[in-house]
Scaffold this motif. Structure first.
Motif, short mmCIF file in Angstrom:
data_model
loop_
_atom_site.label_atom_id
_atom_site.label_comp_id
_atom_site.label_asym_id
_atom_site.label_seq_id
_atom_site.Cartn_x
_atom_site.Cartn_y
_atom_site.Cartn_z
N LEU A 18 0.85 -1.19 0.00
CA LEU A 18 0.00 0.00 0.00
C LEU A 18 0.88 1.24 0.00
CD1 LEU A 18 -2.83 1.29 0.21
CD2 LEU A 18 -2.55 1.23 2.70
N THR A 19 0.70 2.08 -1.01
CA THR A 19 1.40 3.37 -1.06
C THR A 19 0.42 4.43 -0.61
OG1 THR A 19 2.87 2.68 -2.84
CG2 THR A 19 2.53 5.05 -2.57
N VAL A 20 0.85 5.22 0.37
CA VAL A 20 0.03 6.31 0.89
C VAL A 20 0.55 7.60 0.27
CG1 VAL A 20 -0.66 7.57 2.96
CG2 VAL A 20 -0.39 5.08 3.05
N SER A 21 -0.26 8.21 -0.58
CA SER A 21 0.16 9.44 -1.26
C SER A 21 -1.05 10.18 -1.80
CB SER A 21 1.10 9.10 -2.42
OG SER A 21 1.44 10.27 -3.14
N ASP A 22 -0.98 11.50 -1.69
CA ASP A 22 -2.01 12.36 -2.25
C ASP A 22 -1.71 12.73 -3.70
OD1 ASP A 22 -3.44 12.45 0.14
OD2 ASP A 22 -2.32 14.18 0.87
N VAL A 52 -3.44 4.85 -1.95
CA VAL A 52 -4.55 5.49 -1.26
C VAL A 52 -4.10 6.87 -0.78
CG1 VAL A 52 -4.04 4.53 1.02
CG2 VAL A 52 -6.37 5.14 0.47
N ALA A 53 -5.03 7.82 -0.77
CA ALA A 53 -4.74 9.17 -0.28
C ALA A 53 -4.37 9.10 1.20
CB ALA A 53 -5.95 10.08 -0.48
N ASP A 54 -3.57 10.06 1.63
CA ASP A 54 -3.14 10.11 3.03
C ASP A 54 -4.31 10.60 3.89
OD1 ASP A 54 -1.75 10.20 5.41
OD2 ASP A 54 0.03 11.08 4.52
N GLY A 79 4.85 5.51 3.03
CA GLY A 79 4.35 6.88 2.99
C GLY A 79 3.49 7.23 4.19
N GLY A 80 3.40 8.53 4.45
CA GLY A 80 2.54 9.03 5.51
C GLY A 80 3.07 8.85 6.92
N THR A 81 4.40 8.66 7.06
CA THR A 81 4.97 8.41 8.39
C THR A 81 5.74 9.60 8.95
OG1 THR A 81 6.99 7.45 7.46
CG2 THR A 81 5.17 5.93 7.97
N GLY A 82 5.66 10.75 8.28
CA GLY A 82 6.38 11.93 8.75
C GLY A 82 5.58 12.71 9.79
N PHE A 83 5.85 14.02 9.87
CA PHE A 83 5.23 14.87 10.89
C PHE A 83 4.32 15.95 10.33
CE2 PHE A 83 8.41 13.14 13.77
CZ PHE A 83 7.67 13.03 14.93
N THR A 84 4.04 15.95 9.03
CA THR A 84 3.16 16.99 8.51
C THR A 84 1.71 16.67 8.91
OG1 THR A 84 2.63 15.97 6.37
CG2 THR A 84 4.71 17.23 6.51
N VAL A 85 0.86 17.64 8.70
CA VAL A 85 -0.56 17.47 9.03
C VAL A 85 -1.16 16.29 8.26
CG1 VAL A 85 -2.83 18.59 8.85
CG2 VAL A 85 -0.84 19.89 9.60
N ILE A 121 15.04 11.21 13.23
CA ILE A 121 14.11 11.41 14.35
C ILE A 121 12.71 11.74 13.86
CG2 ILE A 121 14.49 13.89 14.70
CD1 ILE A 121 14.60 13.24 17.73
N GLN A 122 12.61 12.21 12.60
CA GLN A 122 11.31 12.55 12.04
C GLN A 122 10.58 11.34 11.45
OE1 GLN A 122 11.26 16.09 9.60
NE2 GLN A 122 12.99 16.93 10.74
N SER A 123 11.22 10.19 11.45
CA SER A 123 10.59 8.97 10.92
C SER A 123 9.71 8.33 11.98
CB SER A 123 11.65 7.97 10.48
OG SER A 123 11.03 6.74 10.20
N ARG A 124 8.49 8.08 11.62
CA ARG A 124 7.58 7.38 12.53
C ARG A 124 7.24 6.00 11.96
NH1 ARG A 124 2.58 10.12 14.07
NH2 ARG A 124 2.32 10.59 11.86
N ALA A 125 8.29 5.29 11.53
CA ALA A 125 8.12 3.92 11.03
C ALA A 125 7.55 3.07 12.16
CB ALA A 125 9.45 3.36 10.56
#
Length: 190
Positions: A18-22, A52-54, A79-85, A121-125
């Motif tokens: 699954l790729t998470v991307s807008d 699928v969209a984030d 995808g989708g594991t960073g810190f943005t909204v 440190i910004q990775s939320r794997a």
């Protein structure tokens, strides 16, 4: 240190990607391509692949569908594991986990540190087990996906890896970790 046990046969697992991307479609999905290629080269089966969209609920819906299927033993989410909204993959997956695999995120960040330094440190794997299905989430860059697969996931999805691997967790007829099997044998003989 893990090593391959030559007398244990390889067991092909069913995996979903699954790729998470807008913004990405299949023609720009280098990370999904990399993961699909790697798992097929390893001898596993690519059961399904989606983008699928984030969105926390869309991610959760797809993964919920996949963990209910008997032909999928592991899900690879990129995808989708960073810190943005918009980064909601960990929040989407956490409620689904019966058990969290804390060591995966720790080891991923340790391995990434050698390449990207303190930015790791910004990775939320994150990873976990949901309904006897392994779920691994990693950042969406091809390099991060290669690190996750090549240095962590591939060996854990190989029944020949000793002393332990995750195959026995998702396929009940497979022998458990060598160390755990020894403990059980000792308990039975007492």
């Amino acid at each position: 240190m893990a090593h391959v046990h030559a007398q244990t046969p390889f067991v092909a697992l069913g995996l979903a990607v699954l790729t998470v991307s807008d913004t990405r479609g299949f023609d720009q999905d280098g990370s999904g391509d990399l993961l699909s290629e790697r798992l097929l080269t390893a001898g596993h089966v690519l059961v399904e692949r989606r983008i699928v969209a984030d969105n926390i609920y869309r991610i959760r819906a797809v993964v919920s569908e996949w963990i209910a299927r008997e032909d999928i033993q592991a899900v690879l989410v990129n995808g989708g594991t960073g810190f943005t909204v918009r980064d909601t993959t960990p929040e989407a997956l956490a409620p689904l986990f019966d058990k969290t695999i804390d060591g995966y995120g720790e080891l991923f960040r340790q391995r990434s540190y050698a390449t990207i330094g303190g930015s790791t440190i910004q990775s939320r794997a994150v990873a976990g087990v949901a309904n006897r299905t392994l779920v691994f989430a990693m950042p969406g860059s091809p390099k991060a996906c290669a690190t996750a697969w090549d240095e962590i996931i591939a060996a854990q999805l190989d029944a020949r890896t000793r002393p332990c691997n995750f195959v026995a967790m998702v396929l009940p007829d497979i022998q458990h970790c060598a160390s755990r099997s020894t403990e059980i044998a000792q308990e039975v003989s007492i």
